[in-house]
Structure formats: structure tokens, C-alpha cells
Design a protein around this motif. Structure first.
Motif, PDB file in Angstrom:
ATOM      1  N   ILE A   1      -4.423  14.099   2.993  1.00  0.00           N
ATOM      2  CA  ILE A   1      -5.369  13.305   3.774  1.00  0.00           C
ATOM      3  C   ILE A   1      -5.521  11.890   3.218  1.00  0.00           C
ATOM      4  CG2 ILE A   1      -7.404  13.994   2.449  1.00  0.00           C
ATOM      5  CD1 ILE A   1      -8.946  14.112   5.081  1.00  0.00           C
ATOM      6  N   LYS A   2      -5.120  11.703   1.955  1.00  0.00           N
ATOM      7  CA  LYS A   2      -5.304  10.414   1.296  1.00  0.00           C
ATOM      8  C   LYS A   2      -4.182   9.423   1.567  1.00  0.00           C
ATOM      9  CE  LYS A   2      -7.839  12.726  -2.402  1.00  0.00           C
ATOM     10  NZ  LYS A   2      -7.845  13.099  -3.846  1.00  0.00           N
ATOM     11  N   PHE A   3      -3.100   9.879   2.215  1.00  0.00           N
ATOM     12  CA  PHE A   3      -2.014   8.946   2.541  1.00  0.00           C
ATOM     13  C   PHE A   3      -1.414   9.189   3.936  1.00  0.00           C
ATOM     14  CE2 PHE A   3      -0.245  12.295  -0.289  1.00  0.00           C
ATOM     15  CZ  PHE A   3       0.676  12.890   0.570  1.00  0.00           C
TER      16      PHE A   3
ATOM     17  N   GLU B   1       0.825  -1.205   0.000  1.00  0.00           N
ATOM     18  CA  GLU B   1       0.000   0.000   0.000  1.00  0.00           C
ATOM     19  C   GLU B   1       0.862   1.260   0.000  1.00  0.00           C
ATOM     20  OE1 GLU B   1      -3.555   0.819   0.027  1.00  0.00           O
ATOM     21  OE2 GLU B   1      -3.267  -1.060  -1.063  1.00  0.00           O
ATOM     22  N   ILE B   2       1.934   1.250   0.778  1.00  0.00           N
ATOM     23  CA  ILE B   2       2.868   2.378   0.784  1.00  0.00           C
ATOM     24  C   ILE B   2       3.448   2.572  -0.607  1.00  0.00           C
ATOM     25  CG2 ILE B   2       5.144   3.142   1.601  1.00  0.00           C
ATOM     26  CD1 ILE B   2       3.019   3.615   3.673  1.00  0.00           C
ATOM     27  N   GLU B   3       3.836   1.485  -1.237  1.00  0.00           N
ATOM     28  CA  GLU B   3       4.386   1.538  -2.596  1.00  0.00           C
ATOM     29  C   GLU B   3       3.372   2.117  -3.574  1.00  0.00           C
ATOM     30  OE1 GLU B   3       5.405  -1.953  -5.710  1.00  0.00           O
ATOM     31  OE2 GLU B   3       6.556  -2.068  -3.836  1.00  0.00           O
ATOM     32  N   ARG B   4       2.104   1.686  -3.451  1.00  0.00           N
ATOM     33  CA  ARG B   4       1.043   2.176  -4.337  1.00  0.00           C
ATOM     34  C   ARG B   4       0.801   3.671  -4.133  1.00  0.00           C
ATOM     35  NH1 ARG B   4      -4.089   3.571  -3.982  1.00  0.00           N
ATOM     36  NH2 ARG B   4      -4.244   3.015  -1.764  1.00  0.00           N
ATOM     37  N   LEU B   5       0.744   4.092  -2.870  1.00  0.00           N
ATOM     38  CA  LEU B   5       0.496   5.497  -2.561  1.00  0.00           C
ATOM     39  C   LEU B   5       1.629   6.391  -3.068  1.00  0.00           C
ATOM     40  CD1 LEU B   5      -0.909   5.063   1.057  1.00  0.00           C
ATOM     41  CD2 LEU B   5      -2.212   5.843  -0.941  1.00  0.00           C
ATOM     42  N   GLU B   6       2.859   5.942  -2.912  1.00  0.00           N
ATOM     43  CA  GLU B   6       4.006   6.710  -3.390  1.00  0.00           C
ATOM     44  C   GLU B   6       3.921   6.918  -4.896  1.00  0.00           C
ATOM     45  OE1 GLU B   6       7.649   5.822  -0.268  1.00  0.00           O
ATOM     46  OE2 GLU B   6       7.324   4.400  -1.917  1.00  0.00           O
TER      47      GLU B   6
ATOM     48  N   LYS C   1       1.808  21.347   3.743  1.00  0.00           N
ATOM     49  CA  LYS C   1       1.926  22.670   3.124  1.00  0.00           C
ATOM     50  C   LYS C   1       1.823  22.589   1.604  1.00  0.00           C
ATOM     51  CE  LYS C   1       4.865  24.651   6.762  1.00  0.00           C
ATOM     52  NZ  LYS C   1       6.232  25.202   7.084  1.00  0.00           N
ATOM     53  N   GLU C   2       2.506  21.590   1.022  1.00  0.00           N
ATOM     54  CA  GLU C   2       2.600  21.513  -0.437  1.00  0.00           C
ATOM     55  C   GLU C   2       1.417  20.796  -1.089  1.00  0.00           C
ATOM     56  OE1 GLU C   2       6.308  19.669  -1.322  1.00  0.00           O
ATOM     57  OE2 GLU C   2       7.525  21.323  -0.525  1.00  0.00           O
ATOM     58  N   MET C   3       0.764  19.883  -0.347  1.00  0.00           N
ATOM     59  CA  MET C   3      -0.308  19.072  -0.938  1.00  0.00           C
ATOM     60  C   MET C   3      -1.517  19.034   0.000  1.00  0.00           C
ATOM     61  SD  MET C   3       2.160  15.893  -2.076  1.00  0.00           S
ATOM     62  CE  MET C   3       0.937  15.139  -3.157  1.00  0.00           C
ATOM     63  N   PRO C   4      -2.091  20.171   0.337  1.00  0.00           N
ATOM     64  CA  PRO C   4      -3.175  20.207   1.328  1.00  0.00           C
ATOM     65  C   PRO C   4      -4.400  19.386   0.949  1.00  0.00           C
ATOM     66  CG  PRO C   4      -3.030  22.295   0.138  1.00  0.00           C
ATOM     67  CD  PRO C   4      -1.810  21.511  -0.227  1.00  0.00           C
ATOM     68  N   GLU C   5      -4.643  19.194  -0.347  1.00  0.00           N
ATOM     69  CA  GLU C   5      -5.833  18.445  -0.764  1.00  0.00           C
ATOM     70  C   GLU C   5      -5.602  16.940  -0.764  1.00  0.00           C
ATOM     71  OE1 GLU C   5      -7.242  19.878  -4.491  1.00  0.00           O
ATOM     72  OE2 GLU C   5      -7.683  21.894  -3.747  1.00  0.00           O
TER      73      GLU C   5
ATOM     74  N   GLU D   1       1.139   6.662  -6.809  1.00  0.00           N
ATOM     75  CA  GLU D   1      -0.074   7.397  -7.195  1.00  0.00           C
ATOM     76  C   GLU D   1       0.061   8.900  -6.961  1.00  0.00           C
ATOM     77  OE1 GLU D   1      -4.884   7.479  -6.172  1.00  0.00           O
ATOM     78  OE2 GLU D   1      -3.632   5.760  -5.569  1.00  0.00           O
ATOM     79  N   TYR D   2       0.722   9.289  -5.858  1.00  0.00           N
ATOM     80  CA  TYR D   2       0.788  10.709  -5.502  1.00  0.00           C
ATOM     81  C   TYR D   2       2.169  11.317  -5.718  1.00  0.00           C
ATOM     82  CZ  TYR D   2      -3.807   9.832  -3.582  1.00  0.00           C
ATOM     83  OH  TYR D   2      -5.124   9.489  -3.450  1.00  0.00           O
ATOM     84  N   GLY D   3       3.104  10.527  -6.226  1.00  0.00           N
ATOM     85  CA  GLY D   3       4.441  11.052  -6.514  1.00  0.00           C
ATOM     86  C   GLY D   3       5.167  11.534  -5.279  1.00  0.00           C
ATOM     87  N   VAL D   4       5.086  10.762  -4.196  1.00  0.00           N
ATOM     88  CA  VAL D   4       5.694  11.163  -2.925  1.00  0.00           C
ATOM     89  C   VAL D   4       6.566  10.031  -2.385  1.00  0.00           C
ATOM     90  CG1 VAL D   4       3.845  12.744  -2.275  1.00  0.00           C
ATOM     91  CG2 VAL D   4       3.643  10.313  -1.673  1.00  0.00           C
TER      92      VAL D   4
END
Length: 296
Positions: free
Chosen positions: A285-287, A249-254, A278-282, A256-259
Motif C-alpha cells: 500500500i506504501k508504493f 520517488e520511484i527510485e526512493r521507493l525501490e 501476495k508477498e508484501m501485503p503490509e 526503501e522497500y527493496g523492490v
């Protein structure tokens, strides 16, 4: 590296092993090792002065069968089964509780009675997932996944944050997730409905069921024990399977959101959390588990 220790090996068996493999005899820096072999099939054999044989590497099962070695201690040092709760049973554990990033994941895993006899080599590697590095978790999951019956319940970050805003209690969230996972495993495997269920205890039994009073269906008659993941094979398997899915899941989130999502909740992780807030306020919350205190 795979490894297995066999104690109290007969002298005649040791003599045969030495004679059969003398061309592969090497020197060892350990003065407690009487014979040390490096076989071309990537198997390493340590024969100790106490007549204990330690096998490391590949083709361990073939070697055991060839010399008819008897594994007296089928359980690793970490897995010491409660005599009143022998296999088969269902073990439950969760991961992601102490990590800023990633979801909360629970797993329940049914382990059959014959597991110890069928896979003694695998048994020696099963322990609490917190004591296994992430690379080995990925390997162990592949070895375990088809040998036990399991279900995972993933509470993704967006849903986790909404649920926490509603209940303000992480223990309640864990109880709900465990209950959901158990409902799934029994719904999909009716033959398991009378199985003993063991859960790594995070609250006492009364509190656990109190957290579930608003749930329509509650799985009951659960045996709760602290540090169960280091006492019961089924709970240890659940721990490993849950950890595997958390890493994925961590791998997928990274992706999907480029983080980059470091694990844990130390000051470095808090710095990253504050940066994303600060950089991704929207999207943060998704990760991220938003109720964690990110103050350094």
C-alpha cells in the motif's frame, strides 16, 4: 543530444562559417545537406540547401554568438504560445495518474517574460514530458530548475490510497493536489499572486471547482486548456519538473522497500503488482495505487 535549428541564414554568414571550418568538412549521407562539419569541440554543423543550419552537440551558444546567428523561430514546433496568454505565467501539470506504482505529483511553474530571449537553446528542448525519455528528463530538470519558480505537491501512496477510499474519484484528488501546489507557490512568492495560471485540463472548469468546495482556500481564475503541455512553455516546464520528481520517488521507493517498480499499467506491471500483493501485503500500500484493477 542538444540541437538547435536556425532558418534563412544569410549566404555571407554561411560562406564565413564554411571558410572558418573547412578543415572539419565531412561527407553526409543526406542529399539535402550542402555542408557537414564535425568540430573537435563535439559540435556538429549541418548546412542545408535551404540555408537552414542545424547545430547538434555541445557549445551551441558559443557558435551562435560567434557568427551572430539570428534565431527567427524561438519556439520549438511543440511550443506554440496562445497569443492571449504570453509569458510571464504559471503552468500546472501532473504525473503518476496512469501508473500503478508511485505517487501522484502535481507541479506549478512560473516562467518569466524574458525566458525565450535568455535561453533560446533550452527553449528548443522543452516539450511535454511524455514525449521525452527519462534520461533526458533528468538532464532537462537540472537545466530548468534555477530558471523558473516552481513548487511540487507529492501525494504519497499511503495518503493517496486513504484519500481515494474517501472520495472514490481521481479527478478530485488531482484538483486537491493542484490547489495545494498553487497555494504553496503564492504563499512563498507573494509577487506572483496576480500571475495568469494555465492548467492542463483534465476536467471542465465547473467540475474542477466543484471538486474543491470542501477546501478552505481555493485558487481561482485559472485558464484551462487541453494538451496545454504542448502549447505553453510554463505547462511544459511543470510537466518536466513533475516527471523528474516522480522518477526520483520511484527510485526512493525501490531502494526503501527493496523492490522493482516498472512504470505504466500494462499486463507485465499487473503481474508485478499481484506478486507484491501476495508477498508484501503490509508494505504494498506504501508504493502502489490500490484501486487500480490488476486483473489480467
Amino acid at each position: 543530444m542538444n540541437s538547435l535549428s536556425i532558418k534563412k541564414v544569410d549566404e555571407k554568414v554561411i560562406e564565413k562559417i564554411v571558410n572558418d571550418n573547412k578543415q572539419f568538412l565531412s561527407s553526409s549521407n543526406n542529399d539535402k545537406v550542402k555542408y557537414f562539419f564535425k568540430l573537435p569541440n563535439k559540435l556538429v554543423i549541418n548546412i542545408y540547401n535551404t540555408n537552414t543550419i542545424l547545430l547538434q552537440g555541445e557549445h551551441i551558444s558559443e557558435f551562435i554568438n560567434k557568427y551572430d546567428l539570428k534565431i527567427i523561430e524561438k519556439q520549438s514546433k511543440e511550443i506554440k504560445l496562445n497569443k492571449n496568454l504570453q509569458l510571464p505565467n504559471i503552468g500546472c501539470d501532473e504525473v503518476g495518474v496512469g501508473d500503478f506504482f508511485g505517487p501522484l505529483i502535481t507541479c506549478c511553474a512560473y516562467v518569466e517574460k524574458e525566458f525565450e530571449e535568455k535561453w533560446p537553446e533550452l527553449l528548443s528542448k522543452i516539450t511535454d514530458s511524455k514525449k521525452i525519455n527519462d534520461r533526458d528528463i533528468l538532464t532537462l530538470f537540472e537545466q530548468i530548475k534555477d530558471k523558473v519558480i516552481w513548487e511540487v505537491y507529492i501525494l504519497e501512496n499511503s495518503k493517496y490510497n486513504r484519500a481515494y477510499d474517501l472520495y472514490k474519484n481521481t479527478h478530485k484528488l488531482k484538483a486537491i493536489c493542484h490547489n495545494q501546489g498553487l497555494k504553496r507557490i503564492f504563499r512563498n512568492n507573494e509577487n506572483l499572486k496576480n500571475s495568469t495560471v494555465i492548467m492542463d485540463q483534465f476536467v471542465n472548469e465547473k467540475s474542477y471547482y466543484n471538486y474543491l468546495t470542501d477546501q478552505e482556500i481555493v485558487i481561482k481564475d485559472i485558464y484551462f486548456e487541453t494538451k496545454a503541455e504542448s502549447k505553453y512553455i510554463s505547462v511544459a516546464c511543470a510537466s518536466i519538473i513533475a516527471r523528474y520528481h516522480f522518477l526520483k520517488e520511484i527510485e526512493r521507493l525501490e531502494k526503501e522497500y527493496g523492490v522493482k517498480l516498472p512504470l505504466g499499467a500494462n499486463n507485465h506491471v499487473k503481474e508485478v503488482v499481484n506478486k507484491y500483493k501476495k508477498e508484501m501485503p503490509e508494505n504494498v500500500i506504501k508504493f502502489t495505487k490500490m484501486h487500480f484493477n490488476s486483473k489480467i
